[in-house]
Every structure is written in structure tokens, then in C-alpha cells.
Enzyme design. Structure first.
Site, short mmCIF file in Angstrom:
data_model
loop_
_atom_site.label_atom_id
_atom_site.label_comp_id
_atom_site.label_asym_id
_atom_site.label_seq_id
_atom_site.Cartn_x
_atom_site.Cartn_y
_atom_site.Cartn_z
N HIS A 1 0.86 -1.15 -0.12
CA HIS A 1 0.01 -0.09 0.15
C HIS A 1 0.88 1.36 0.04
O HIS A 1 0.67 2.25 0.75
CB HIS A 1 -0.84 -0.10 1.17
CG HIS A 1 -2.40 0.38 0.70
ND1 HIS A 1 -2.88 1.49 1.06
CD2 HIS A 1 -3.26 -0.19 -0.02
CE1 HIS A 1 -4.02 1.64 0.63
NE2 HIS A 1 -4.41 0.60 0.10
N GLU B 1 -2.96 0.49 -9.03
CA GLU B 1 -4.56 0.58 -8.78
C GLU B 1 -4.80 2.16 -8.75
O GLU B 1 -5.79 2.66 -8.78
CB GLU B 1 -4.66 0.09 -7.38
CG GLU B 1 -4.54 0.64 -6.10
CD GLU B 1 -4.89 -0.12 -5.09
OE1 GLU B 1 -4.69 -1.41 -5.06
OE2 GLU B 1 -5.43 0.39 -4.18
#
Ligand code: CS2
Ligand code: MG
Length: 408
Positions: A218, A268
Site C-alpha cells: 500500500h 491501482e
């Protein structure tokens, strides 16, 4: 025939979604997902205030021309809001074209290249016992791949870990409806780097080597931290390490590649092929992580994946619950048709969401199939949608222990 009406539907069945409805002069309806978690109304306005009027009267069959018209015609390039708006129009036009052809969309993309789409679930736990319980639960459901996230001793709530505790498998929703302020979370990379390799060792010990394991960094590590981490976890044979480092610094991945063969997935938060250019041409990643919803739609995603195929890079399309069932269906049709398919993220939507979106994709022993309904195979129930008012929600802001803002 032509586009007769364009409507934007904002609904919040458990979480916020923005959906575009395009209707032709013959009454055929196409749906497009325009959901951008935490900034939903920006895309809703881009569509209703800027694009809707210029779409009326256009030939719905001219998908490529409409895409170029919306991308180049805006003058201002790229960005998640613009590309989510273009994606919604693109998805809706492909939905219409496939409905007119009387075929599921994947047939127009070249037909099926496989029998089903292997998916991975999100297994998480505040500690190893909870994580192990979640992994067991997903394996019982037939999943052959799980993304594993767990708490870090000494830190509170962190990214990717369901706060609901063991056993509740589907409920991780990061966007919090906390009034006018994002929730804040704490982070310490050093504690994370120390803790995580042992977690993978325990998982391999308990579940063996067959289970495909994925993990999401992340965006939180520096390049050298990511290089160290990717090397440390090599023995645990991950399917991929995702977002090891903020992907905008594409060249940083060269450093990770120098130190490790752990497969890397990024993208993403990307929204055009240009975000990938170095990563793909230098083979610095192994999987393309974009969502169809955030990257200009099916037209653009197919081009990115075909470009990636030349370099031996496969798909890993983004599919959390903040991508609507329409966006998920678009991903599944691409997943089924392209040759360089890798894996598909699948966080099942909750019951409320499935009251609003009637889907036709099916899950069977770890694989999804988009179904053979004409079009994308998802219809939105506008009456059901009207019952769920938009509620402002923000993704958390992350801070290091000394208070410095950090990537969440
Ligand atoms: C995550 C996402 O699924 C993932 O890989 O990175 O859930 C991400 O946190 C959300 O999409 C943000 O809205
Ligand atoms: Mg991710």
C-alpha cells in the site's frame, strides 16, 4: 440510432457508488461505473455538468471516437476524476454494443480464452490467529488465492485489517463516514518490516505451499525498504507484492528488481498507460493493477493489457468493494477474453449493494465467470438505489508515530 439521455446515479448501499446510465433513442440502456472512493461527487459532477450534454445525439456505436473525443477534447489530460468519467461512458457504450449484438461483452473482445477467472480474496486479522481464521474461511469457500494483511504489534488500526475481528470475512471497508474529516491511522515501517516476514513463515507453516499468497504494501515503503522487504519475503513464494513503493516513481522499481525476484504488482492509483510506460517497457512489474473504472474503461484497459502482454506482464485488475458490480463485470469480461490474464481481485459486495445492482457473474470453487447475459450482465435498480442517500466518506489519512503524514 443515437444517445438519447445520460443520467448520473449516486447511491450509497453500504458505501458510495456513482453509476452512469446511457439510453439510446431505441431505449437500450448501458451502465458504467464512475466510483472514485472518497471523491465520488467530483466524478458525478464531471459527468452531469460537463459530459452529459455533449453526449446527447452522438452515435452510440462510435466507442473509440467517443473515447478520443472525451480524452483529447478535454484538453486537460489524465487524472483519476477525468479517467473515471471517461471509463463510465466507455463501459456504458460497450454494454449497449454487446446488448445490441445479443452477446456477453467478452464475445466482442475475442471470446473466452479460459473457462473461468481465478480470483483472490482479502484475508486479514488483527493478529495471526484472526488472520489464520480468515484464511481458513476463504479456503472453505473454495478460494485458491488470498491476499493477507495483518496488524503490526504496537500499532493501532492499520490499512487492510478488518476491525470487525476474526470470522467476519467480507467487511473491510476503508472509507469511513466520519463527518467532515478523514479518520487518522498510525504507521511505523520499521515495525512492519520486522513483523511481516514471520507472518508469511507462519502462514506457509500452517497452510503449505499450494495456496497463492498476495500482500499489499500500500505505497508505504521507500525504494530501499521495499527492496529489503521483497528480498526478506522471497522464501515464502508470494504470488505478488503489491504497491511496494509509491508507483509514480517508476524508476524506483529498478532498485527492488536488483534485490529480489518477488513478483511485483502496481497500478491501482494509475489512470493511463503513461503511468506504466517505464514499468512495462523495462519489465519492472509483473502485474498491471489498474481498475477498469479508474483507467478510462474497457477501451483503454484492453490497450494497456495488450501492451503489457508484449513484455510478459499479466493482468491483476483491481476489484475491491469500492469498485461497483458494473466495474467488476467489466473487469471479468476482459479477464475472460485476454490471453495475458494473471488474477482478479474479488471482494464480494454486501447484500445492500446487491439489492441495487443485479449481477449475473457466478463464483465456483475460486473462479468467477461474468455470465452469458447480453452486455456486461449487470442492471441497476433505480428505485432500490434511490433508497440509499449519498453520505460523505473519506479514506483514512496515515501518519508516522512522530505525526508526519505518510502514504495510507
Ligand atoms: C486496496 C484497495 O484492494 C486493494 O488492493 O489497495 O482496497 C484500496 O485500499 C481501496 O481501493 C481504496 O479505496
Ligand atoms: Mg492495493
Amino acid at each position: 440510432m443515437s444517445i438519447a439521455s445520460v443520467d448520473v446515479i449516486v447511491t450509497s448501499p453500504g458505501r458510495n457508488f456513482v453509476t452512469l446510465k446511457v439510453t439510446t433513442s431505441d431505449g437500450i440502456v448501458g451502465w458504467g461505473d464512475a466510483t472514485l472512493n472518497g471523491r465520488e461527487l467530483s466524478v458525478a459532477s464531471y459527468l452531469s455538468d460537463h459530459l452529459a450534454s455533449m453526449l446527447i445525439g452522438r452515435d452510440e456505436d462510435r466507442i473509440e471516437d467517443t473515447w478520443q473525443y472525451l480524452y483529447r477534447g478535454a484538453y486537460w489530460r489524465r487524472g483519476p476524476v477525468t479517467m473515471a468519467a471517461i471509463a463510465a461512458v466507455d463501459m456504458a457504450l460497450w454494454d449497449i454494443k454487446a446488448k445490441k449484438a445479443g452477446m456477453p461483452l467478452y464475445q466482442l473482445l475475442g471470446g473466452a480464452s479460459r473457462d473461468g477467472v481465478r480470483v483472490y480474496a482479502h484475508a486479514s486479522g488483527t493478529d495471526f490467529a484472526a488472520l489464520s481464521n480468515a484464511i481458513t474461511g476463504y479456503r472453505e469457500l473454495g478460494f485458491t488465492a488470498v491476499r493477507v494483511q495483518t496488524g503490526v504489534p504496537g500499532l493501532g488500526q492499520i490499512y487492510g485489517v478488518s476491525a470487525a475481528g476474526p470470522g467476519v470475512r467480507y467487511d473491510y471497508e476503508p472509507a469511513k463516514r466520519s463527518g467532515d474529516r478523514p479518520a487518522e491511522e498510525q504507521w511505523d515501517t520499521r515495525q512492519y518490516l520486522t513483523h511481516m516476514p514471520g507472518v508469511f513463515a507462519q502462514i506457509r507453516e500452517e497452510f503449505g505451499t499450494d495456496l497463492r499468497l498476495l500482500h499489499d504494501g500500500h505505497h508505504r515503503m521507500t525504494p530501499i525498504e521495499a527492496a529489503r522487504f521483497a528480498k526478506d519475503i522471497e522464501p515464502y513464494d508470494l504470488f505478488w507484492l503489491e504497491d511496494a513503493t509509491p508507483g509514480e516513481d517508476q524508476a524506483a522499481l529498478r532498485l527492488i528488481r536488483q534485490h529480489s525476484t518477488t513478483p511485483l504488482a502496481i497500478g491501482e492509483v494509475f489512470n493511463t498507460v503513461y503511468d506504466y510506460q517505464t514499468l512495462i517497457t523495462e519489465r519492472l512489474i509483473d502485474y498491471v493493477r489498474s481498475a477498469v473504472t479508474h483507467t478510462g474503461g474497457i477501451t483503454a484497459m484492453k490497450k494497456i493489457l495488450d501492451f503489457a502482454a508484449i513484455y510478459g506482464i499479466r493482468s491483476g485488475i483491481h476489484g475491491p468493494t469500492d469498485i461497483s458490480p458494473v466495474g467488476m463485470a467489466a473487469a471479468l469480461h476482459l479477464d475472460l477474453a485476454i490471453h495475458n490474464f494473471g488474477i482478479q481481485e474479488y471482494m464480494p459486495h454486501n447484500e445492500q449493494t446487491l439489492e441495487v445492482f443485479q449481477t449475473s457473474f457466478t463464483f465456483d470453487r475460486g473462479f468467477l465467470h461474468p455470465g452469458d447475459q447480453p452486455g456486461l450482465g449487470v442492471e441497476l435498480d433505480e428505485e432500490a438505489a434511490s433508497a440509499f442517500e449519498y453520505t460523505k466518506a473519506y479514506l483514512p489519512v496515515n501518519r508516522l508515530l512522530d505525526g508526519t503524514v505518510h502514504d495510507w
